[in-house]
Scaffold this motif. Structure first.
Motif, PDB file in Angstrom:
ATOM      1  N   ALA A 142      23.381 -59.126  44.144  1.00 11.88           N
ATOM      2  CA  ALA A 142      23.806 -58.354  43.661  1.00 11.88           C
ATOM      3  C   ALA A 142      24.445 -57.203  44.609  1.00 11.88           C
ATOM      4  N   LEU A 143      25.505 -56.492  45.121  1.00 14.37           N
ATOM      5  CA  LEU A 143      25.935 -56.047  45.682  1.00 14.37           C
ATOM      6  C   LEU A 143      27.375 -55.324  45.537  1.00 14.37           C
ATOM      7  N   GLU A 144      27.479 -53.923  45.919  1.00 13.69           N
ATOM      8  CA  GLU A 144      28.087 -52.157  45.283  1.00 13.69           C
ATOM      9  C   GLU A 144      29.013 -52.624  46.077  1.00 13.69           C
ATOM     10  N   LEU A 145      29.499 -53.649  47.169  1.00  7.70           N
ATOM     11  CA  LEU A 145      30.560 -53.676  47.610  1.00  7.70           C
ATOM     12  C   LEU A 145      31.848 -54.485  47.480  1.00  7.70           C
ATOM     13  N   GLY A 146      33.600 -54.412  47.690  1.00  5.97           N
ATOM     14  CA  GLY A 146      34.276 -54.746  47.683  1.00  5.97           C
ATOM     15  C   GLY A 146      35.177 -54.744  46.497  1.00  5.97           C
ATOM     16  N   ALA A 147      36.285 -55.518  46.280  1.00  9.45           N
ATOM     17  CA  ALA A 147      36.557 -55.464  45.103  1.00  9.45           C
ATOM     18  C   ALA A 147      36.592 -56.873  44.351  1.00  9.45           C
ATOM     19  N   PRO A 148      35.986 -57.092  42.957  1.00 14.05           N
ATOM     20  CA  PRO A 148      36.817 -58.098  42.395  1.00 14.05           C
ATOM     21  C   PRO A 148      37.534 -59.194  42.556  1.00 14.05           C
ATOM     22  N   GLY A 149      37.361 -59.942  42.444  1.00 10.58           N
ATOM     23  CA  GLY A 149      38.502 -61.576  42.777  1.00 10.58           C
ATOM     24  C   GLY A 149      37.095 -62.458  43.281  1.00 10.58           C
TER      25      GLY A 149
END
Length: 134
Positions: free
Chosen positions: A121-128
């Motif tokens: 789990a990491l709440e950074l970045g964009a889905p892809g």
């Protein structure tokens, strides 16, 4: 699912694009884009693991949750035989590289010889998805 493959850089795209970081609004927008809107974190995780001796075959952030999956190949990294210890080792490498994953948030889902599948789990970045091009 959005693919995050980049085109090869050309001379015109390699020119420095000046950004006005004196403007607080522009700076805020750039930071927000880095944290939540592009493939920065996909590439960063890939670089950190490569420096440790692990090849990232595929890394994906789900669109619906801040959950990431990684498909890795161990090259020169000495990984523990049991999954909980191996997960701690991978998390430690990522944390030392600046990817702050909380304790017990990274799990080794499956292993086969030198192939490893992890989820965290990491709440950074964009889905892809970022895949290794052969």
């Amino acid at each position: 699912m959005k693919r995050l493959h980049r085109a090869r850089a050309t001379r015109s795209s390699q020119k420095h694009q000046p950004e006005n970081f004196d403007d607080p609004v522009a700076l805020k927008e750039r930071i927000f884009t880095m944290l939540h809107g592009d493939d920065y974190w996909h590439e960063r995780i890939k670089r950190v693991l490569a420096a440790a001796g692990v090849v990232t075959r595929r890394i994906e952030q789900l669109e619906t949750h801040p959950v990431w999956t990684m498909h890795l190949t161990r090259t020169s990294f000495d990984l523990a035989a049991d999954n909980p210890t191996a997960a701690k080792q991978i998390r430690k490498v990522l944390c030392k590289g600046g990817v702050k994953i909380l304790r017990n948030e990274l799990s080794v889902v499956s292993r086969s010889k030198n192939w490893i599948v992890c989820a965290f789990a990491l709440e950074l970045g964009a889905p892809g998805v970022l895949e290794l091009k052969q």
